[in-house]
Design an enzyme around this catalytic site. Structure first.
Site, PDB file in Angstrom:
ATOM      1  N   THR C  46       0.828  -1.199   0.000  1.00  0.00           N
ATOM      2  CA  THR C  46       0.000   0.000   0.000  1.00  0.00           C
ATOM      3  C   THR C  46       0.863   1.249   0.000  1.00  0.00           C
ATOM      4  O   THR C  46       0.481   2.277  -0.565  1.00  0.00           O
ATOM      5  CB  THR C  46      -0.925  -0.028   1.245  1.00  0.00           C
ATOM      6  OG1 THR C  46      -1.737  -1.205   1.170  1.00  0.00           O
ATOM      7  CG2 THR C  46      -1.802   1.203   1.322  1.00  0.00           C
ATOM      8  N   TYR C 134       6.126 -11.369   5.502  1.00  0.00           N
ATOM      9  CA  TYR C 134       4.983 -10.751   4.821  1.00  0.00           C
ATOM     10  C   TYR C 134       4.578 -11.731   3.714  1.00  0.00           C
ATOM     11  O   TYR C 134       5.268 -11.854   2.705  1.00  0.00           O
ATOM     12  CB  TYR C 134       5.445  -9.414   4.251  1.00  0.00           C
ATOM     13  CG  TYR C 134       4.426  -8.555   3.553  1.00  0.00           C
ATOM     14  CD1 TYR C 134       3.112  -8.950   3.350  1.00  0.00           C
ATOM     15  CD2 TYR C 134       4.791  -7.293   3.080  1.00  0.00           C
ATOM     16  CE1 TYR C 134       2.212  -8.126   2.717  1.00  0.00           C
ATOM     17  CE2 TYR C 134       3.899  -6.460   2.437  1.00  0.00           C
ATOM     18  CZ  TYR C 134       2.606  -6.887   2.252  1.00  0.00           C
ATOM     19  OH  TYR C 134       1.719  -6.069   1.601  1.00  0.00           O
ATOM     20  N   LYS C 162       2.728 -11.236   8.683  1.00  0.00           N
ATOM     21  CA  LYS C 162       1.558 -10.562   8.145  1.00  0.00           C
ATOM     22  C   LYS C 162       1.071 -11.392   6.975  1.00  0.00           C
ATOM     23  O   LYS C 162       1.786 -11.554   5.989  1.00  0.00           O
ATOM     24  CB  LYS C 162       1.936  -9.156   7.661  1.00  0.00           C
ATOM     25  CG  LYS C 162       0.754  -8.434   7.049  1.00  0.00           C
ATOM     26  CD  LYS C 162       1.159  -7.287   6.155  1.00  0.00           C
ATOM     27  CE  LYS C 162      -0.054  -6.883   5.322  1.00  0.00           C
ATOM     28  NZ  LYS C 162       0.278  -5.954   4.250  1.00  0.00           N
TER      29      LYS C 162
END
Lengths: 304, 304, 304, 304
Positions: C46, C134, C162
């Protein structure tokens, strides 16, 4: 046999849900044969084989075998999710005098290579007709990997491979494997690759466009086979143009089929109804096809 | 109806190519029903529906409907590449007293969403039984997109959706759409997602493991439905463990099915022959399953 | 630490190619912190981390760490195709007082699991800050498979994961593995799955929408954590609505980012320039976002 | 210019993490040039460009440009997730006397075609060197679609396209588009397709195997260009054999690179350290490569 040359994957002319367009079918068969093709392939992807009822598949085989009357060999697609039904179509095709059957991997649960080998081993062992393998990973999820092709070559009933992967590296791998078997037929699917595949050792092509303009593909095959480079380049260009204009009105794998059937209808060969779950083009798309056919000056070719 | 609870997708016990294992089938049906399930789903992916001959599919429907004798509703998978054959199975299922049919997109040429809508529209209009949509993009290439689900909801014959996408974001989208229709059934496929899907509004689950230990899934459904958090967490753990141990001996989509059938054979419920192109585990894989069943203490559960 | 709660993946406000929108950045940081979040994650997907120059990445880390001034922990994305550059950002982040770094698999040549293990092993060994894994197979081609997660857990520097796979079966697998490590943080990516993931044991969420309405995600996390079912359901609905309306104006993975940045610009928080190769929405798409923001009554929320 | 012939994508000899194997590099450059190649391409996929630090990329460009000393044109890969860093490498390459840069789509967020067009438009406008497009959908997720290539051709700085898609239908589409631009260079990536691509109008090839046996690819290019059919077929066979034996010891995209680097080390040209996240073959795989090199009788070729 061994099969050499252009073997069009015939579309199945339909006049409604699960009903043959019989006059269209008769016209189409004669139209294709008049182009000098060396075989005819029924019930492949282009023929919407898996989408048709078994009764209709049988009727189609009956009619076409009768009409062709051994002028050229007829190959029959038996690809199906059910082994038993594949075998039943093979028996029916044998009774009708077909030359061979064509078999892609069942497309529901994707089998591993070992399962795939055993599947073909079993089916070829029971089939009354010799078997062409049909490599079509785009629709069937799995390919016949080169090592699997090598193992399958040892089975007596396996006589050819139609490669519709559009992957020329794969093609070269497989060609190397099959060239030790002179009686084997290696055919290429995508018509845009016909010229180079034949120059590289393919024995022929299964070209959808040969429903519409069979002579073009026969001529291209000859030009490539005899290494007439200029002629091959020029005919290849025309094949590319047909594909670019007629097969792309709708995106996705079905766009090719819808465009081809619509073009056949526009030139008056047969109806363009499709088997569910596909549906014929709407008026807008059809007018686009009509316009492009004019640009390609196809109609004159067909009528001549 | 509307359908609520656990609706196991029954495996089809086979004793050879295209032959039912009849005693195994009878045992399996009683075993599943004894677990308190709320429905039974035949001829889905787990039931290898597309891989079976039509004769065998009909025989299976006959036998199971007769044996179940309306104790619970029977749903019948009619997913097939051929529309006409799908419809014929639907009619057969109706004659036998089945409650509904279950329909995934035909898996050969992947249809676009508009073709898919029209396909279901046509088929639901002709089907003598109400239709459950079966969202299974992993095997059928295309999903029923949320907007398509919304359009299909307006058809009178469409009564439910089984979502096997394993995509919980999709599930939430669809749940929002269907919740305006209280008579609709939203079922979830992957058993590893049963607990959270039910907590989030699913009406039940179509859990393959319920062939083996049906009570576990019924209990988990109840715990999730009544928000018994501790119980749900503990049963969910067991479901995860079963999936991890029994469905992963072979990789790929078929590994789940082979593992499940092998486990059913190991505990003595039915034979583990598979429909072509799949083949049962070899001895090594089977001994792995046997060992894991012991670790899971499944056998005791089944026998009790 | 261990990290618990909402850790927004901050967008990187840009005012042109490789230039920070500094006033926008300052506003955005305060806006997010005012929502009660428990951490801030810079330079993730993001945050367009891989798309920014290293100079700009360093400037961003400097500014944000200074502004946040340890009010909450700052996590810094170091995902990069170059190991050496990843490590340099990690060092810079450590110098600035960041709490941890976040590392997805390098996205050019997809590594196998063994290469991936060794890559993380090496990098975590050299990193001055603890490492969050991640998992983002959609953009990075490969996942951290559960077995690889298990092996990586034994490395002292690996403190969290994550999971942005949107695959809840994977999530359950990983949760089972990490629960033996109470100091470990398991965070979930897609905000549409925040509620159920937290109920199933996630320690928090990395929600893109928290750039816009941070309080919503903080409240949803709390509701899910404390099992306030009604409140969680209602807030989850709102999250779904935001995703459906703001992230879908353009299809594809970048549509989420473009929609989010455009919305932030519409409510006056920061500029919506994007890093190449992406470009901000045209006027038509922007007016759609504006209209949908009104429908969502977001502006009032942001201004309050 | 325009570039014609074989332009090897040079591997980057490394002696450890982010350290050049300088003697190996010098040997490798002379070895490649001795094969009569027409250009040299640094920092492509084979050169692990995106995996190297910027300092090392600059060092490599410096050393190679100095060593090549304009004997042949040097092309430099600038593919990167960050636009600014791509541009900086382009400037560095220009300062060092490189001829052109090579640019694939940034591989993190996959851009749509319009974003991709604007990205190249912007970058080519700022680049001090002419730009080759690099079509590599397998690693970059998106292709330069034919229509995008057509639009990009109008930009003054775009002078060529390297097609590594392995999709010959795409190749034919693109060749039709670029043939109106005689100064344009169309190069093909996969060496297994070199012969047919050149016969069909490609201007040359970017063949990884030319690191090892450059003369083979130069000869094959000449044979294909001059239509020496027998010679082309025989050399093509050898290329296929090299690919089959050396690039497949490990599966996946990285298997090609690991095998190639290992082979270069076995014949004594340079070290086979790889940039993270990849790692050199273990002893078992290395002995397999050694054995296959003997079977191919490559060592003699290299030493001669």
């Amino acid at each position: 046999m061994p099969l050499r040359g252009i073997v069009p994957p015939m579309v199945t002319p339909l006049s409604g849900r699960d009903r043959l367009d019989v006059p269209g079918l008769e016209r189409l068969v004669e139209h294709i044969l008049s182009g000098g093709v060396q075989g005819l392939f029924l019930l492949g992807s282009t023929g919407e084989g898996p989408g048709l009822s078994y009764a209709l598949r049988r009727e189609l085989i009956d009619r076409v075998c009768r009409q062709v009357a051994r002028r050229i060999p007829v190959l029959v697609g038996i690809t199906d999710t059910s082994y038993a039904e594949s075998l039943r179509i093979a028996s029916h095709a044998a009774d009708d005098g077909a030359e061979a059957v064509v078999l892609a991997p069942p497309c529901y649960f994707p089998p591993g290579q070992d399962d795939l080998y055993r599947y073909v081993h079993n089916l070829a062992g029971e089939s009354p007709l010799p078997v062409f393998l049909y490599n079509m990973p785009g629709l069937c999820k799995v390919a016949f990997e080169p090592e699997t092709v090598r193992r399958l070559l040892d089975l007596p009933g396996v006589v050819g491979l139609k490669d519709s992967s559009a992957d020329m590296i794969y093609f070269h791998e497989v060609r190397r494997i099959v060239r030790e078997r002179p009686e084997f037929s290696l055919l290429v699917g995508p018509e845009q690759l016909l010229a180079e595949a034949v120059r590289c050792g393919a024995h022929g092509g299964v070209c959808g466009g040969a429903n519409l303009v069979p002579r073009l593909y026969v001529d291209l095959y000859e030009a490539a086979r005899t290494d007439d480079r200029e002629q091959a380049a020029s005919l290849h260009e025309r094949v590319m143009e047909i594909a670019r204009l007629l097969y792309t009105v709708e995106s996705g794998a079905a766009g090719y089929l819808k465009g081809l059937k619509c073009a056949l209808a526009c030139v008056g060969l047969c109806d363009d109804a499709l088997a569910e779950p596909l549906h014929r083009f709407d008026d807008l798309s059809r007018s686009l096809i009509r316009e492009r056919l004019e640009r390609l000056e196809i109609e004159a070719t067909v009528r001549s």
